[in-house]
Design a protein around this motif. Structure first.
Motif, PDB file in Angstrom:
ATOM      1  N   PRO A 251      -5.489  -7.827  -4.280  1.00 58.56           N
ATOM      2  CA  PRO A 251      -4.571  -7.737  -3.125  1.00 58.56           C
ATOM      3  C   PRO A 251      -4.666  -8.956  -2.213  1.00 58.56           C
ATOM      4  CG  PRO A 251      -5.735  -5.659  -3.461  1.00 58.56           C
ATOM      5  CD  PRO A 251      -6.412  -6.670  -4.336  1.00 58.56           C
ATOM      6  N   LEU A 496      -5.773   0.855 -10.103  1.00 60.80           N
ATOM      7  CA  LEU A 496      -5.030  -0.128  -9.320  1.00 60.80           C
ATOM      8  C   LEU A 496      -3.840  -0.660 -10.102  1.00 60.80           C
ATOM      9  CD1 LEU A 496      -4.711  -2.015  -6.835  1.00 60.80           C
ATOM     10  CD2 LEU A 496      -6.238  -3.624  -8.017  1.00 60.80           C
ATOM     11  N   SER A 500       0.082   0.467  -9.325  1.00 58.70           N
ATOM     12  CA  SER A 500       0.934  -0.637  -8.867  1.00 58.70           C
ATOM     13  C   SER A 500       2.180  -0.757  -9.722  1.00 58.70           C
ATOM     14  CB  SER A 500       0.151  -1.957  -8.889  1.00 58.70           C
ATOM     15  OG  SER A 500      -0.888  -1.956  -7.941  1.00 58.70           O
ATOM     16  N   GLN A 503       4.551   1.963  -8.901  1.00 56.30           N
ATOM     17  CA  GLN A 503       5.207   1.669  -7.625  1.00 56.30           C
ATOM     18  C   GLN A 503       6.329   0.653  -7.814  1.00 56.30           C
ATOM     19  OE1 GLN A 503       1.368   0.829  -5.656  1.00 56.30           O
ATOM     20  NE2 GLN A 503       2.029   2.185  -4.009  1.00 56.30           N
ATOM     21  N   LEU A 538       1.480  -6.420 -11.967  1.00 58.64           N
ATOM     22  CA  LEU A 538       0.570  -6.024 -10.895  1.00 58.64           C
ATOM     23  C   LEU A 538       0.651  -6.984  -9.718  1.00 58.64           C
ATOM     24  CD1 LEU A 538      -1.952  -4.636  -9.609  1.00 58.64           C
ATOM     25  CD2 LEU A 538      -3.352  -5.970 -11.220  1.00 58.64           C
ATOM     26  N   GLU A 541       3.945  -6.557  -7.713  1.00 66.93           N
ATOM     27  CA  GLU A 541       3.942  -5.409  -6.811  1.00 66.93           C
ATOM     28  C   GLU A 541       3.009  -5.631  -5.631  1.00 66.93           C
ATOM     29  OE1 GLU A 541       4.294  -1.972  -4.732  1.00 66.93           O
ATOM     30  OE2 GLU A 541       5.658  -2.823  -6.244  1.00 66.93           O
ATOM     31  N   GLN A 542       1.852  -6.223  -5.867  1.00 63.26           N
ATOM     32  CA  GLN A 542       0.925  -6.473  -4.768  1.00 63.26           C
ATOM     33  C   GLN A 542       1.520  -7.468  -3.773  1.00 63.26           C
ATOM     34  OE1 GLN A 542      -2.199  -5.094  -4.008  1.00 63.26           O
ATOM     35  NE2 GLN A 542      -1.532  -3.576  -5.515  1.00 63.26           N
ATOM     36  N   GLN A 545       4.062  -5.554  -1.627  1.00 68.13           N
ATOM     37  CA  GLN A 545       3.415  -4.719  -0.622  1.00 68.13           C
ATOM     38  C   GLN A 545       2.917  -5.546   0.564  1.00 68.13           C
ATOM     39  OE1 GLN A 545       0.421  -2.066  -2.204  1.00 68.13           O
ATOM     40  NE2 GLN A 545       1.672  -1.507  -3.973  1.00 68.13           N
TER      41      GLN A 545
END
Length: 557
Positions: A251, A496, A500, A503, A538, A541-542, A545
């Protein structure tokens, strides 16, 4: 903001009086004088890493980045009258900005978003070796430098070797800034070992070097880093990255970049730089560039084999071999020949990416129809072809090198090292990308780079006796990350990653069924190959966010 006086990096002015102006009056004065003399071609008279934007006269704005875009510059034109400029894309967006859906496709295709596009609509990034001139509401963006490879006659290896070593020593020394404690990344490969060795010659024994290891079979080459450290008597430091480090670091690294960035070596690079910063090191030298300047990537030999096919008479290729290729593919003893023909007939540069993740899996299997109907694969291919054909007339190997200077170095590897080092609070230098070494490589005979199928022949032979033989003959590896393997074995990392990706599917960008297939079938069967797809999803998406305040994006509506 409207930026008319931005000066980043460490420019070195080639004209002696400009160097003096820079020393006594500052970099800004030197740049203004360089533009007064040379106009938009001023960057051709400046070496080093830099990004600049300033007004040389009222109503005019000039901006430029160095040959490899080691410093970034982004811009947005507002109402055809105002130019906004900053180092980061998220610093020049409207508030909030819309997502460029084509940038999403570019990200999946390249695993990064190459310039001039950014993730944000109407925000562009200046490509490597380009300038921009904004005047009376009109913006001109063009290259100020395009690689030009010469074709020398018979060359004397001994004299070229001495010239190369002299430039190498000078380039490493120029990266040692007064007052900074300087160390090196050390993967144990040819490039990083060379930089560490030359720096040790310059500074003496005890140069701090930093390596990353992985406790996973086939991914750890710490023994070569230790060998180089012993050979050059460095003060060596090692850190073994763990799956838990990824859970904590993903993240943070994703959030730091101004747009999605999918190079999976970014996390190891961050932990390497962080360890150096904790030891009081201010500056690390990296070995990036050696493969691309001197012919060290395995694909150069592979593509050279395919290129040989294109030189066969067309009547033999199109009249005999290609019609028979489907038959060859059905015969076990001839299958390799059929595969060779199928690949060789794909024109460059399409052949380089023809078997990538996106092409292998298929966009229709990843994205909902309403999403992939908005993509234009042609736009990505057009960018690749533009870069490829910029060096038309060069030898085939050199053309591949120049292509990689843009897509491998400027768009991928350098942002990886620069971004994660900056996040860790470390300055980074690239001695192998010194303009003197670049210009030396431009005149080096092509067969000295890839000799038959021997990679980076000249570089290795010129350093034989300086580098340990085991490093000269080792296979290339680097800080490769065993991500797919770890996702299968480490429950928090698996959680995680899977959450992700779902999401991301909830956003309407990818299919839930594809996420299920990835984790239930593809990843267990081929963790190395499909782990890369999980990684880029991943990180996308991170990034979403972490940057929710900077964009508007609702593809599911």
């Amino acid at each position: 903001m409207t930026a008319l006086a931005l000066f980043f990096g460490h420019p070195r002015f080639q004209e002696r009086d400009l160097t003096e102006i820079s020393r006594t009056q500052g970099i800004e004065s030197a740049w203004r004088e360089a533009f007064r003399r040379h106009g938009p071609q001023a960057p051709n008279h400046v070496q080093g890493d830099f990004a600049v934007a300033f007004s040389p006269e009222p109503g005019k704005t000039f901006m430029a980045v160095d040959r490899f875009a080691r410093r970034s510059l982004c811009y947005r034109v507002e109402n055809s009258s105002t130019l906004h400029v900053a180092a980061r894309a998220d610093e020049v967006t409207a508030s909030p900005s819309s997502i460029d859906i084509q940038a999403i496709y570019d990200y999946f295709h390249f695993h990064v978003i190459p310039a001039p596009r950014t993730i944000f609509q109407n925000v562009l990034r200046l490509p490597a070796a380009h300038y921009g001139l904004f005047h009376e509401g009109q913006l001109t963006v063009a290259p100020y430098w395009i690689p030009r490879f010469t074709s020398p006659g018979p060359s004397d290896f001994s004299s070229l070797k001495e010239e190369f070593r002299d430039i190498l020593r000078s380039s490493v020394q120029s990266q040692c800034h007064a007052g900074d404690r300087t160390g090196c990344f050390l993967s144990g490969g040819t490039d990083s070992s060379t930089v560490a060795g030359v720096l040790s010659q310059h500074l003496g024994e005890g140069v701090p070097t930093y390596s990353i290891g992985f406790d996973a079979e086939g991914y750890d080459e710490m023994e070569y880093a230790r060998l180089a450290a012993r050979h050059f008597k460095t003060q060596h430091h090692e850190y073994y990255v763990t799956p838990e480090d990824l859970v904590q670091g993903i993240p943070r690294v994703a959030a730091y970049y101004d747009q999605p960035f999918g190079n999976s070596s970014a996390l190891p690079g961050f932990y390497c730089a962080q360890r150096a910063q904790q030891d009081g090191v201010q500056r690390l030298l990296a070995g990036d560039g050696g493969d691309e300047l001197f012919g060290g990537n395995s694909r150069y030999a592979k593509q050279k084999l395919f290129h040989a096919y294109t030189r066969l008479p067309s009547i033999l290729r199109q009249g005999l071999l290609e019609p028979l290729a489907p038959l060859f593919n059905r015969l076990p003893l001839a299958r390799k020949l059929g595969s060779y023909i199928d690949q060789a007939k794909i024109p460059m540069p399409d052949r380089i990416t023809a078997y990538g993740l996106l092409e292998h899996i298929g966009v229709e299997n990843i994205f909902p129809e309403r999403i992939f109907s908005l993509f234009s694969p042609r736009a990505s291919r057009t960018l690749e072809q533009t870069v490829w054909h910029a060096t038309d007339g060069a030898d085939f190997v050199n053309q591949m090198l120049a292509y990689d200077w843009r897509f491998t170095l400027a768009e991928n590897d350098l942002p990886k090292v620069c971004g994660t080092s900056a996040l860790a609070g470390i300055e980074v230098g690239f001695p192998l990308l010194d303009e003197r070494l670049v210009d030396f490589s431009l005149k080096l005979p092509t067969h000295y780079k890839v000799k038959n199928l021997k990679l980076r022949w000249f570089f290795k032979e010129a350093l034989r006796g300086f580098l340990p033989d085991e490093i000269i003959t080792k296979q290339k590896h680097g800080f490769g990350l065993p991500f797919g393997v770890w996702v299968l074995r480490h429950p928090p990392l698996h959680q995680l990653a899977e959450s992700s990706l779902h999401q991301l599917a909830e956003r309407g960008l990818i299919r839930h069924t594809f996420v299920d297939q990835l984790f239930q079938q593809h990843l267990p069967d081929h963790p190395g190959f499909y782990g890369e797809m999980v990684w880029i999803l991943l990180m996308l998406e991170q990034w979403f966010q972490a940057h929710a305040d900077h964009y508007q994006f609702a593809p599911s509506d």
